[in-house]
Write a protein that holds these residues in place. Structure first.
Motif, mmCIF file in Angstrom:
data_model
loop_
_atom_site.group_PDB
_atom_site.id
_atom_site.type_symbol
_atom_site.label_atom_id
_atom_site.label_comp_id
_atom_site.label_asym_id
_atom_site.label_seq_id
_atom_site.Cartn_x
_atom_site.Cartn_y
_atom_site.Cartn_z
ATOM 1 N N GLU A 99 35.020 38.403 9.001
ATOM 2 C CA GLU A 99 34.754 37.752 10.287
ATOM 3 C C GLU A 99 36.102 37.481 10.944
ATOM 4 O O GLU A 99 36.612 36.367 10.926
ATOM 5 N N PRO A 100 36.723 38.520 11.538
ATOM 6 C CA PRO A 100 38.089 38.367 12.068
ATOM 7 C C PRO A 100 38.174 37.560 13.357
ATOM 8 O O PRO A 100 39.263 37.117 13.719
ATOM 9 N N LEU A 101 37.052 37.374 14.048
ATOM 10 C CA LEU A 101 37.070 36.567 15.266
ATOM 11 C C LEU A 101 36.892 35.106 14.899
ATOM 12 O O LEU A 101 35.975 34.759 14.149
ATOM 13 N N PRO A 102 37.731 34.210 15.423
ATOM 14 C CA PRO A 102 37.653 32.802 15.036
ATOM 15 C C PRO A 102 36.328 32.170 15.429
ATOM 16 O O PRO A 102 35.817 32.406 16.525
ATOM 17 N N ASP A 103 35.767 31.406 14.527
ATOM 18 C CA ASP A 103 34.588 30.585 14.792
ATOM 19 C C ASP A 103 34.989 29.150 14.462
ATOM 20 O O ASP A 103 35.205 28.810 13.298
ATOM 21 N N CYS A 104 35.146 28.332 15.487
ATOM 22 C CA CYS A 104 35.733 26.994 15.320
ATOM 23 C C CYS A 104 37.101 27.092 14.646
ATOM 24 O O CYS A 104 37.506 26.210 13.882
ATOM 25 N N GLY A 105 37.780 28.195 14.896
ATOM 26 C CA GLY A 105 39.109 28.409 14.329
ATOM 27 C C GLY A 105 39.123 29.058 12.965
ATOM 28 O O GLY A 105 40.190 29.428 12.464
ATOM 29 N N VAL A 106 37.952 29.234 12.324
ATOM 30 C CA VAL A 106 37.885 29.798 10.968
ATOM 31 C C VAL A 106 37.856 31.324 11.041
ATOM 32 O O VAL A 106 37.051 31.902 11.781
#
Length: 434
Positions: A267-274
């Motif tokens: 998941e290379p796109l940040p989700d809440c910065g993760v």
């Protein structure tokens, strides 16, 4: 040495397989949150038996055992052990007490709450290998689930901590050199169910971020979020008990990828910065270039794990285990392509199948498989750093004999035993990571 617990009554017949009581194992580094979950389960089912051990004096050979149900404390006893260590506590008192409770309270399910420094995998190993009255405890009870409780208020600080247990004076033995973050990570990664308890001090966004971080770290586990101020006991009981989520045949986290199990999600796109990055390539790492890049590779990650191969040591599967700012590397044995055909059958079936499905005519089953999880990681920069460590086309063309002569800072770090065709598992050489 057996437990100093009272002896079981004369009627010690083994329950039929379908009638075995269930055991839920609760772990977590923050006892207040873990105990809150345990008390909630007791409120939902007062017949549950909750077993706890206090290890504050374990290094002096003393532990305190308590057993309670929904009506109150049933036992509160100080136990003296032959040797002061966690494994002795498991072998000498925890397992025998579970067996005794099955006999003295037939038909009642159990919850085992582990001390904060105990890793659930150690309990699982003891359940299989340590016999009580000549039999494993799983003959008497069914291990239903391993649940790890994470306190939202302290989780991120714990994962980022570079402290070790000795510094905090909570080590379980004189030779216990584990880091705080290592313990938290191992508790989380062995779990089949993770409870995120409470709220972050930073508010709802940060709590959501912690939930996503846990989902990336342990994508194989079911996650349950609980607001510590308002808990529905029966709902939580339904979410945590009677799930049958524990599968003892699942390999440990460092060998998951070798056996075709999920090691992480990309998941290379940040989700809440993760961000979670999975790196898989065929060609080997140059040992010197990888060594020189280690500091950069650990700079932004909260957790990374997996396995790799070095051109200079082409027979060896190298484990990669990073948490709390510290990297552990160790041997996971030989690649199957380095084994004589007659020894393949000594390997786990799932590993044979995974290797066969992913076999390369030149590399065999050798490959890199690493997962990096962190906040605001730059996946492109991470891939560039890793790719620079790989052999170039010209170096690949030189061949394996030339690779063995490369300067290798890791030389001697991952010894392999002699092949023994009589061994039941001749390449399972994973030891302490250095």
């Amino acid at each position: 040495m057996m437990s100093t617990s009272p002896l079981a009554p004369a009627d010690t017949s083994t329950p039929a397989a379908g009638n075995r009581p269930s055991l839920t194992v609760l772990s977590g580094f923050w006892p207040s949150a873990t105990y809150a979950v345990a008390r909630t389960l007791l409120a939902a089912d007062p017949s549950l038996l909750l077993l706890r051990h206090d290890l504050k004096a374990v290094r002096d050979g003393v532990v305190r055992r308590t057993v309670r149900d929904g009506t109150g404390v049933l036992e509160d006893e100080r136990i003296t052990l032959a040797h002061g260590c966690v494994s002795c506590t498991l072998r000498e008192d925890v397992l025998p007490t579970l067996v005794r409770l099955v006999h003295t309270h037939p038909g009642r399910d159990l919850v085992l709450m582990l001390p904060e420094v105990v890793e659930p995998e150690a309990v699982a190993a003891a359940c299989v290998h340590c016999l009580v009255d000549g039999a494993p405890i799983t003959d008497l009870l069914r291990v239903d689930s391993y649940v790890t409780v994470a306190d939202a208020e302290h989780l991120l600080d714990g994962l980022a901590s570079t402290d070790d247990l000795k510094t905090l004076d909570i080590h379980a033995a004189d030779n216990d050199d584990r880091g705080l973050a290592d313990v938290i990570v191992r508790q989380l990664e062995y779990a089949d169910t993770v409870v995120l308890w409470g709220r972050s001090r930073e508010g709802a966004y940060d709590t959501d971020r912690l939930s996503i971080l846990l989902a990336r770290m342990v994508p194989w586990a079911t996650q349950v979020r609980v607001d510590g101020d308002l808990v529905d006991a029966h709902t939580l009981d339904h979410q945590l008990r009677g799930t049958g989520r524990h599968h003892p045949e699942t390999p440990g986290v460092l060998t998951r990828g070798l056996q075709g199990h999920l090691l992480g999600i990309h998941e290379p796109l940040p989700d809440c910065g993760v961000v979670s990055v999975v790196y898989r390539v065929r060609r080997p790492f140059h040992p010197k270039r990888l060594h020189d890049a280690l500091e950069d590779l650990g700079a932004e990650a909260i957790r990374s794990r997996g396995h790799l191969w070095l051109a200079s040591q082409p027979e060896t599967v190298v484990a990669w285990d990073f948490a709390g700012g510290g990297l552990g590397l160790g041997s996971l044995g030989r690649w199957l392509t380095a084994l004589p055909d007659g020894l393949w059958n000594h390997q786990p079936v799932h590993r044979q199948l995974a290797a066969t499905l992913d076999w390369d005519p030149y590399y065999g089953d050798r490959h890199q498989h690493l997962v990096f999880i962190g906040l605001d990681l730059d996946p492109a920069d991470l891939h560039r750093t890793l790719n620079r460590c790989l052999l170039t086309d010209a170096e690949l063309a030189d061949g394996e004999e030339a690779w063995r002569g490369y300067p290798d800072p890791f030389a001697g770090c991952f010894p392999l035993p002699d092949l023994d065709p009589t061994s039941q598992n001749p390449t399972d050489t994973e030891g302490d990571l250095a």
